[in-house]
Structure formats: C-alpha cells, structure tokens
Design an enzyme around this catalytic site. Structure first.
Site, PDB file in Angstrom:
ATOM      1  N   GLU A 175      -0.562   0.158   6.874  1.00 51.87           N
ATOM      2  CA  GLU A 175      -0.580   1.209   7.889  1.00 51.87           C
ATOM      3  C   GLU A 175      -0.018   0.710   9.222  1.00 51.87           C
ATOM      4  OE1 GLU A 175      -4.498   2.937   8.023  1.00 51.87           O
ATOM      5  OE2 GLU A 175      -4.357   3.663   5.979  1.00 51.87           O
ATOM      6  N   GLU A 206      -4.376   3.419  -1.348  1.00 53.58           N
ATOM      7  CA  GLU A 206      -5.749   3.693  -0.903  1.00 53.58           C
ATOM      8  C   GLU A 206      -6.037   5.174  -1.047  1.00 53.58           C
ATOM      9  OE1 GLU A 206      -7.062   2.467   3.045  1.00 53.58           O
ATOM     10  OE2 GLU A 206      -5.935   0.599   2.850  1.00 53.58           O
TER      11      GLU A 206
HETATM   12  C1  BGP Z   1      -7.485   3.055   5.972  1.00 48.63           C
HETATM   13  C2  BGP Z   1      -7.432   1.583   6.256  1.00 48.63           C
HETATM   14  C3  BGP Z   1      -8.592   0.810   5.728  1.00 48.63           C
HETATM   15  C4  BGP Z   1      -9.911   1.535   5.719  1.00 48.63           C
HETATM   16  C5  BGP Z   1      -9.779   3.003   5.318  1.00 48.63           C
HETATM   17  C6  BGP Z   1     -11.015   3.858   5.491  1.00 48.63           C
HETATM   18  O1  BGP Z   1      -6.810   3.781   6.934  1.00 48.63           O
HETATM   19  O2  BGP Z   1      -6.283   0.987   5.725  1.00 48.63           O
HETATM   20  O3  BGP Z   1      -8.621  -0.423   6.397  1.00 48.63           O
HETATM   21  O4  BGP Z   1     -10.667   1.242   6.819  1.00 48.63           O
HETATM   22  O5  BGP Z   1      -8.747   3.629   6.016  1.00 48.63           O
HETATM   23  O6  BGP Z   1     -11.122   4.329   6.820  1.00 48.63           O
HETATM   24  P1  BGP Z   1     -12.365   4.003   7.719  1.00 48.63           P
HETATM   25  O7  BGP Z   1     -12.746   2.606   7.418  1.00 48.63           O
HETATM   26  O8  BGP Z   1     -11.926   4.178   9.126  1.00 48.63           O
HETATM   27  O9  BGP Z   1     -13.427   4.985   7.339  1.00 48.63           O
END
Ligand code: BGP
Length: 476
Positions: A171, A369
């Site tokens: 990201e 993801e």
């Molecule tokens: C994505 C990231 C992760 C992870 C995930 C979940 O954007 O790559 O690192 O954190 O989101 O989001 P969050 O942890 O903010 O709930």
C-alpha cells in the site's frame, strides 16, 4: 436459497498475510533500528488503542516457530510478511546487512519452507527506517530511492534462490496520504506536493527494484501490493461519474497504472501541474518506469468507496487536494462492519477482477489482503474456549465466491490471501479489532488458539473448495 460448491482452481493459492511491525515486536532490535511507525508510536502512544503499539506486537520474533506450525494447521499454502528494512540493513549507504537482523529473517523464511508454506516477502510495509525519515524526511528525498534499491538488491541476492514472490511495497499510497496529505498522523504536516513526491518516489523505487531483480535472473516474480478502493459513483449522472473517475485516478490508478502499464496517468500529471503541486522528476526516470513494470500485482480489497460530486464549493485558499473533485456518498441501507466502520460489499472482488481483465491486459494478480476486523471476539467462545467466528467464515466465503466467479470468467487471479493469519497490531487500533484465523490471547501471555475460521480455512484447502449459498447482487 440453494447451496453451491465453489471449487478452487488448480494451483490457486490460499494464504494469509501480515507484516513485520504488526507482529515481530522490538525484541532483537538495536539502537537506531526504529522505523517511521516506531517514531510515530513513541510520539503519540495515547492515540493507539490501549496504548498498545508495535513494541510487543504478537512477539513473532520469539514465537515464529509456533506460528509457522499453526500456518500448517490452518492449511496455508503461502504466507506474506515483510522485512523490516531497519532491522535487516546495517549500513543504508552500502546496503550491507546487519548480521543478527538478517539471521532472523533467514530463520523465518527457511522455517516456512521447511513446513511447506510458501514465503512471500514484501520490502516495505509503511515502515521506512527512522534514520532515513529523520535524516532525509523519508520518501520525499530522491536519495532514499537509491538506498532502497540497494536494500532490495541485498534482499534479492540473499533470498532469491528460495523466495519466488517479492513485493516492493505494501500500500505505497498510505503513509503520505495519512501523514502529509491529510495531516492525520505524526508528524501532522499538510503539503500536497510533498505527498505527491513521496508517491512518485515509491513508483520509481518499484520500477528500479523490478529492473534490479531482472538483472539477477532469479526466476521469480516481483510485484507491488496496492490497496484498491473501488470507486462507485452515487448515480449514473455525468457529475457523479466524474467524481468516481477522479477518485480512481488519484487513489487507485496512480500506483496501478505504472505497475502494470508503465505509465503514471497523463491526466493525473496534468492536474498536478495545473494545480501547482507537481512532483519533481526527470524525463529519463519515466523511461525507467516504463521498463520496470511488475510481473504481477497484489490487490488489497476490503471495501467499496462510494462517491458523489461535491455539493459545496472548493475553498480556493486551500492547496490542492484530490477531494476537490468528490465527496464520500453514504449509501442508505449499506451493509457495514461496525467495528472497523467499513462497508461490506463482496462484489468488489468480482468488479475489480473483471477490471483487471479488461483494462489491465489480464495481467497476473492475486488478492493480497481481504478480511474482517471484529471487536470483542471473546464473547463468541464455545464450551472448549474456541472463538466461533462464523461471521468471518461467511465474510471470507462470500468474497471468495465472487472472486472465483471472476476467475471462472477469465480473470487472471492466482490466489487469495486473508488479512490476517494471527490477530495483530493495527495502526492506531492496535488489538481492538481482531482479524486472525488464530487468536492472540492478550490475557494469557499472547497464547495462540486457532479460531473456527482457521479450521474452515484448512477444510477448504483439503476439499479444494467450499459450500456456500448462490450469489446475488445486492443493491449495486
Ligand atoms: C491494510 C494494511 C494492513 C492492515 C489492514 C487492516 O490496509 O495493509 O497492514 O492493517 O489494512 O486494516 P486495519 O489494521 O487498519 O484495521
């Protein structure tokens, strides 16, 4: 409603992801090993849920063997994590490793391979080294690109014989958007041109790392992981369509186009020029970007972005911000994950998959993801104490089913990676929302326990598919 068996195609990877800083903890780090994330946490620990940050994380540093065993038990084909650049490199200028830091990653990578879990390695997951952040201001400085390429080369040389999938960034848009464009996080600046400079340097760094990898002829793949916020317009009216187009241009295509097509969209460059916030670049670098397209890309797909044309006039005193062209649209009746505040719309998988097919030359990609963060999962335990996260199973199955429909229609998607393998530390939210197939019990010395979704994942792998209801399109 009828049930269908959704078959996983041959070779389709089922995996999970996390990152170094969200799991490892600071154990084993030396003076000067901090990252941007560590600096941010130290500056504002009170903003992190329960003040829990990257310091202990899940203690993966000490418990990686146990976690790798659990990967096998959950049926994972692959696991993506990242290397912490500051732990791994001893000398940024030469790219020489820190022997102990690198030895840790040797153990993790070799451990996964020994257990039959394919390692996928990302080189940066929001965590530019603190020293480069302090000395150069991070990715705003062109020199950091050169240092990154040295680091990337060192990683490729060390692991390229046994790691066949690398990602340059996770990201890449996120840090500068939150910190410099929107001023939401430490160091709370607002400077649109600088934010664009960070983005440009990461685009260039990806292309240069890809070119470096090719020189080594290691026979694997290098991609970049991009968070796609698929933009749906409120209506079919031209002004709303334009809002979605602009959102897509600034938040998705800025990274996806150069990664796959070798070009930063001309329209975007034009707007930045006319708004006086164009990044600095050299013409010959654009040629390098053309020549450094990725072998494949990972797309993080969580929620749809719903937008409409702005209803209020733009304040001409403000420096340019992409939201000059749009506003979020709050779709009445949408399904929500209230814990994270993200809309649930599983059809994003299909829509984006078909877009990859039609607009991006059907390039190879994977879902790097997708997942559901839920608070208070302790209240879903069965008599044995296992967390019965049926909502997560439903979430995964529904997203995967839409993805498989697109694969069936020819989209070149090679796998699905859940976020996350174990519960882990989120930026700011820390352990508030849990994502894992495996619970991390904070009350019991970070003990690991497989959740019901972990068992479902394994059964799905063993059966090469799963049963789920027929898909229906909700609203639009
Ligand atoms: C994505 C990231 C992760 C992870 C995930 C979940 O954007 O790559 O690192 O954190 O989101 O989001 P969050 O942890 O903010 O709930």
């Amino acid at each position: 409603m009828a049930d269908t068996f959704y078959a996983l195609p041959d070779g389709f990877l089922l995996g999970a992801a996390s990152s170094s800083w969200q799991t490892e903890g600071w154990a084993g780090k030396k003076e000067g090993h901090d990252t941007y994330i560590d600096i941010w946490y130290r500056a504002t620990p009170e903003l992190w849920h329960d003040c829990y940050g990257p310091k202990n994380a899940t203690d993966f540093y000490h418990r990686y063997e146990e976690d790798i065993r659990l990967m096998g038990q959950c049926g994972l084909d692959a696991y993506r994590t990242s290397i912490d650049w500051s732990r791994f490199i001893g000398d940024y200028e030469t790219g020489q490793v820190d022997p102990e830091g690198a030895a840790f990653y040797d153990r993790v990578i070799d451990g996964m391979i020994a257990r039959g879990v394919t390692p996928m390695i990302c080189l940066e997951h929001f965590d530019v080294p603190g020293e480069l952040f302090r000395t150069y201001g991070g990715w705003g400085n062109r020199h950091v690109v050169d240092l990154y390429v040295k680091y990337a080369r060192t990683v490729f040389e060390r692991y390229g014989d046994r790691v066949k999938q690398f990602f340059t960034f996770n990201e890449p848009i996120v840090v500068q958007t939150r910190t410099i464009l929107d001023g939401l996080r430490y160091p709370f600046h607002q400077d649109t041109r600088l934010a664009m400079q960070w983005s440009y340097h990461k685009i260039l760094a990806t292309a240069l790392a890809v070119r470096e990898y090719r020189k080594l002829a290691l026979g694997g793949k290098v991609g970049v992981v991009i968070n796609i916020e698929y933009a749906y317009p409120r209506s079919d009216a031209p002004h709303d369509q334009k809002a979605a187009h602009m959102y897509d241009l600034f938040y998705n295509r800025m990274f996806l186009d150069p990664a796959v097509k070798g070009e930063i969209p001309a329209e975007l460059m034009e707007i930045l020029r006319s708004e006086d916030c164009m990044f600095e670049y050299r013409e010959e670098e654009l040629e390098l970007i053309k020549d450094g397209v990725c072998d494949n890309v990972g797309l993080n797909l969580y929620f749809p972005m719903r937008v409409k044309a702005r209803e209020s006039a733009w304040n001409p005193e403000l420096p340019f911000h992409p939201c000059r062209y749009f506003e979020p649209f709050d779709l009445p009746g949408k399904r929500m994950n209230p814990h994270r505040g993200w809309e649930i719309y599983p059809k994003i998988m299909y829509d984006m998959a078909m877009r990859m097919k039609t607009e991006y030359g059907n390039v190879e990609w994977l879902v790097s993801e997708n997942g559901m963060g839920v608070e208070g999962e302790g209240s879903f335990r069965d008599a044995s104490g296992m967390i019965c996260d049926d909502y997560r199973i439903e979430y995964i199955a529904e997203h995967l089913a839409w993805l498989l429909k697109a694969v069936d229609e020819g989209s070149n998607c090679k796998g699905y990676m859940l976020w996350a393998f174990t519960d882990c530390v989120s930026p700011l939210n820390a352990f508030k929302n849990r994502y894992g197939l495996v619970e991390i019990d904070l009350e019991d010395h970070l003990a690991r326990h497989i959740k019901k979704s972990g068992l479902w994942f394994r059964t799905t792998r063993e059966n090469n598919g799963f049963v789920f209801r027929d898909l229906k399109t909700e609203y639009r």
